[in-house]
Design an enzyme around this catalytic site. Structure first.
Site, PDB file in Angstrom:
ATOM      1  N   LEU A 142     -10.880 -15.841   8.460  1.00  0.00           N
ATOM      2  CA  LEU A 142     -10.855 -17.552   8.887  1.00  0.00           C
ATOM      3  C   LEU A 142      -9.990 -18.074   7.884  1.00  0.00           C
ATOM      4  O   LEU A 142      -9.775 -17.454   6.348  1.00  0.00           O
ATOM      5  CB  LEU A 142     -11.885 -18.110   9.271  1.00  0.00           C
ATOM      6  N   HIS A 143      -9.353 -19.025   7.813  1.00  0.00           N
ATOM      7  CA  HIS A 143      -8.211 -20.118   7.813  1.00  0.00           C
ATOM      8  C   HIS A 143      -8.000 -21.311   8.133  1.00  0.00           C
ATOM      9  O   HIS A 143      -8.602 -21.294   8.916  1.00  0.00           O
ATOM     10  CB  HIS A 143      -6.960 -18.964   7.197  1.00  0.00           C
TER      11      HIS A 143
ATOM     12  N   HIS B 251      -8.152 -22.088  11.765  1.00  0.00           N
ATOM     13  CA  HIS B 251      -9.060 -21.754  12.601  1.00  0.00           C
ATOM     14  C   HIS B 251     -10.294 -22.782  11.626  1.00  0.00           C
ATOM     15  O   HIS B 251     -10.380 -23.649  13.306  1.00  0.00           O
ATOM     16  CB  HIS B 251     -10.056 -20.728  12.123  1.00  0.00           C
TER      17      HIS B 251
ATOM     18  N   GLN C 250      -6.159  -6.818  23.657  1.00  0.00           N
ATOM     19  CA  GLN C 250      -4.362  -7.523  23.794  1.00  0.00           C
ATOM     20  C   GLN C 250      -3.723  -7.091  22.130  1.00  0.00           C
ATOM     21  O   GLN C 250      -3.146  -6.696  22.248  1.00  0.00           O
ATOM     22  CB  GLN C 250      -5.513  -8.976  23.479  1.00  0.00           C
TER      23      GLN C 250
ATOM     24  N   VAL D 122      -1.636 -25.619  12.046  1.00  0.00           N
ATOM     25  CA  VAL D 122      -1.572 -26.257  10.548  1.00  0.00           C
ATOM     26  C   VAL D 122      -0.965 -25.196   9.804  1.00  0.00           C
ATOM     27  O   VAL D 122      -0.900 -23.392   9.769  1.00  0.00           O
ATOM     28  CB  VAL D 122      -3.397 -25.767   9.882  1.00  0.00           C
TER      29      VAL D 122
ATOM     30  N   SER E 245      -1.443 -17.738   9.587  1.00  0.00           N
ATOM     31  CA  SER E 245      -1.985 -16.853  10.240  1.00  0.00           C
ATOM     32  C   SER E 245      -3.013 -15.498   9.370  1.00  0.00           C
ATOM     33  O   SER E 245      -2.868 -15.321   7.961  1.00  0.00           O
ATOM     34  CB  SER E 245      -0.920 -16.043  10.446  1.00  0.00           C
ATOM     35  N   SER E 246      -3.655 -15.417   9.965  1.00  0.00           N
ATOM     36  CA  SER E 246      -4.698 -14.101   9.270  1.00  0.00           C
ATOM     37  C   SER E 246      -3.922 -12.805   8.920  1.00  0.00           C
ATOM     38  O   SER E 246      -3.339 -12.188   8.114  1.00  0.00           O
ATOM     39  CB  SER E 246      -5.803 -13.259  10.427  1.00  0.00           C
TER      40      SER E 246
HETATM   41  P1  AMP Z   1      -6.897 -15.711  16.083  1.00  0.00           P
HETATM   42  O1  AMP Z   1      -8.224 -15.658  15.068  1.00  0.00           O
HETATM   43  O2  AMP Z   1      -5.590 -15.382  15.424  1.00  0.00           O
HETATM   44  O3  AMP Z   1      -7.728 -14.997  17.630  1.00  0.00           O
HETATM   45  O4  AMP Z   1      -6.628 -17.257  16.631  1.00  0.00           O
HETATM   46  C1  AMP Z   1      -7.724 -17.845  16.993  1.00  0.00           C
HETATM   47  C2  AMP Z   1      -7.462 -19.699  17.368  1.00  0.00           C
HETATM   48  O5  AMP Z   1      -7.144 -20.544  15.894  1.00  0.00           O
HETATM   49  C3  AMP Z   1      -6.311 -19.080  18.032  1.00  0.00           C
HETATM   50  O6  AMP Z   1      -6.662 -20.451  19.043  1.00  0.00           O
HETATM   51  C4  AMP Z   1      -5.181 -19.750  17.086  1.00  0.00           C
HETATM   52  O7  AMP Z   1      -4.588 -20.119  18.063  1.00  0.00           O
HETATM   53  C5  AMP Z   1      -5.669 -20.397  16.392  1.00  0.00           C
HETATM   54  N1  AMP Z   1      -5.080 -20.707  15.336  1.00  0.00           N
HETATM   55  C6  AMP Z   1      -4.458 -19.774  14.086  1.00  0.00           C
HETATM   56  N2  AMP Z   1      -3.445 -20.112  13.161  1.00  0.00           N
HETATM   57  C7  AMP Z   1      -3.600 -21.209  13.381  1.00  0.00           C
HETATM   58  C8  AMP Z   1      -3.036 -21.936  12.745  1.00  0.00           C
HETATM   59  N3  AMP Z   1      -2.495 -22.015  11.842  1.00  0.00           N
HETATM   60  N4  AMP Z   1      -3.028 -23.414  12.950  1.00  0.00           N
HETATM   61  C9  AMP Z   1      -3.022 -23.635  14.037  1.00  0.00           C
HETATM   62  N5  AMP Z   1      -4.126 -22.548  14.992  1.00  0.00           N
HETATM   63  C10 AMP Z   1      -4.399 -21.321  14.842  1.00  0.00           C
END
Ligand code: AMP
Length: 295
Positions: free
Chosen positions: A32-33, A36, A60, A176, A185-186
Site C-alpha cells: 500500500l501507498h 491506496h 488478471q 495520487v 504505483s506499487s
Molecule cells: P492496486 O493495488 O494497484 O490493484 O490498486 C488498488 C486500488 O488503488 C485501485 O482502485 C487503484 O486504481 C487504486 N490506486 C492505485 N494507485 C493509485 C494512485 N496513485 N492514486 C489513486 N488510486 C490509486
C-alpha cells in the site's frame, strides 16, 4: 479497536452478516501507498464499516507478467491499515478465491474491455471482473472505492455493476502523485533511480496535454497524441505502448475533443510497465459534476 484479519471466504461472509450500517470496500493488491490510502480514508469517512481486501489476483496477470515478483509486505500493510482505521482486512489465499473447479467467470464484453489495456494484456479484464464480482458477492459492500489511476478498470467495474445488477455504488478517486508528478504505483519500486527520472516524462507529457486542451484550446486529438509522443521520445528509457485520446466514459478513440475526454498512456520503463492518464474537458466547457474531483 484493532483491525480484524480474515483469510477465509466463509468467515468473511459470516462477519458481513454481523455488520450494520454502510459497508465500504477498498479492493487492493497490497503493498500500500498513499494512492491506496486516499481510498481507505474516503471509505472511512463515508462508511460505518470499512473493509480492505488484499489479494494479488493471478487471473488478471498474463504469461510473462510480474505475478511472481509482484511486491508484497503484509506486515506493513496491516500496520498502515490498522492506523487508518480499517475494521476488516480480507486477505484470502488463491485457493479460497479460486477453489478447485471454479468456473464462475464474469466478463464484460465490448470495446471497453477490448481496447488499450485489454489489447495489450489479453484476459486481464476477465480476471479483474471475475475477482471484483467475487469480492462484491462475498463482502456485499454498499460502496466500493476505485482509483482513476486505473481509469479503464474503473469504467469496466462500473459496467460490471450495471451488467450484473450489483447493489453497490462505485466511488471514483483521483490519482495520487509523488511531489514530482509520478503517479503512485506499487510497481514504482521496480524502477532504478535512472528509470524513475525517465518515467517523469509520462506525467509531464500528460500535464502538458491537459494544459494544451484546457488552456490552449486545442481540440485535435492527433496534435495531442503527437505532442505526448514527442515529449516521451526525449527519454530513450521509456518505450510508449500506446497514447490514447478517448471519450471519458466509453473510452472510444476521439478525433476531436468536444466533450470530456482522457489522455491515457502505457509505457515500458526498463522492464517495468507503467500507466497514467489525465481527464480533460474542452476549453470553456464547465467540468461536469461527476468529474470535478478527477480533473
Ligand atoms: P492496486 O493495488 O494497484 O490493484 O490498486 C488498488 C486500488 O488503488 C485501485 O482502485 C487503484 O486504481 C487504486 N490506486 C492505485 N494507485 C493509485 C494512485 N496513485 N492514486 C489513486 N488510486 C490509486
Amino acid at each position: 479497536m484493532s483491525v480484524r484479519v480474515v483469510e477465509s471466504v466463509a468467515v468473511m461472509e459470516a462477519a458481513r452478516r454481523e455488520m450494520r450500517g454502510l459497508v465500504g470496500l477498498v479492493p487492493t493488491m497490497g503493498y500500500l501507498h498513499e494512492g491506496h490510502l486516499s481510498l481507505v480514508r474516503r471509505a472511512r469517512a463515508e462508511c460505518e464499516v470499512m473493509v480492505v481486501s488484499i489479494f494479488v489476483n493471478p487471473t488478471q496477470f498474463g504469461p510473462g507478467e510480474d505475478l511472481e515478483r509482484y511486491p508484497r509486505d503484509t506486515e506493513r500493510d496491516l500496520r498502515v491499515l490498522e492506523q487508518a482505521g480499517a475494521d476488516v482486512v480480507f486477505m484470502p489465499s488463491v485457493e479460497e478465491m479460486y477453489p478447485p473447479g471454479f468456473e464462475e467467470w464474469v466478463e464484460v464484453a465490448g470495446l471497453l474491455t477490448e481496447r488499450l489495456e485489454g489489447a495489450t494484456r489479453p484476459g486481464h479484464f476477465r480476471g479483474v471482473t471475475t475477482v471484483v464480482a467475487r469480492l462484491f458477492r462475498i463482502v456485499r459492500p454498499d460502496r466500493a472505492y476505485f482509483g482513476q489511476k486505473d481509469a479503464q478498470q474503473l469504467r469496466v467495474v462500473r459496467q460490471l455493476v450495471q451488467q450484473e445488477g450489483l447493489p453497490v455504488v462505485v466511488v471514483p478517486m483521483p490519482i495520487v502523485r509523488e511531489p514530482d508528478g509520478l503517479a503512485m504505483s506499487s510497481r514504482n519500486v521496480y524502477l532504478s533511480a535512472e528509470e524513475r527520472t525517465a518515467a517523469l516524462a509520462l506525467s509531464r507529457a500528460l500535464r502538458e496535454a491537459r494544459r494544451t486542451v484546457m488552456e490552449g484550446g486545442v481540440t485535435d486529438a492527433d496534435t495531442l497524441r503527437a505532442a505526448v509522443r514527442a515529449t516521451v521520445a526525449g527519454q530513450p528509457l521509456v518505450q510508449l505502448e500506446y497514447v490514447s485520446v478517448a471519450d471519458e466514459a466509453t473510452l472510444s478513440e476521439l478525433e476531436r475533443i468536444e466533450r470530456p475526454a482522457m489522455v491515457l498512456v502505457a509505457a515500458k520503463v526498463g522492464s517495468t510497465r507503467l500507466i497514467d492518464n489525465v481527464v480533460v474537458v474542452p476549453k470553456g466547457m464547465a467540468v461536469p459534476e461527476g468529474l470535478r474531483e478527477l480533473v
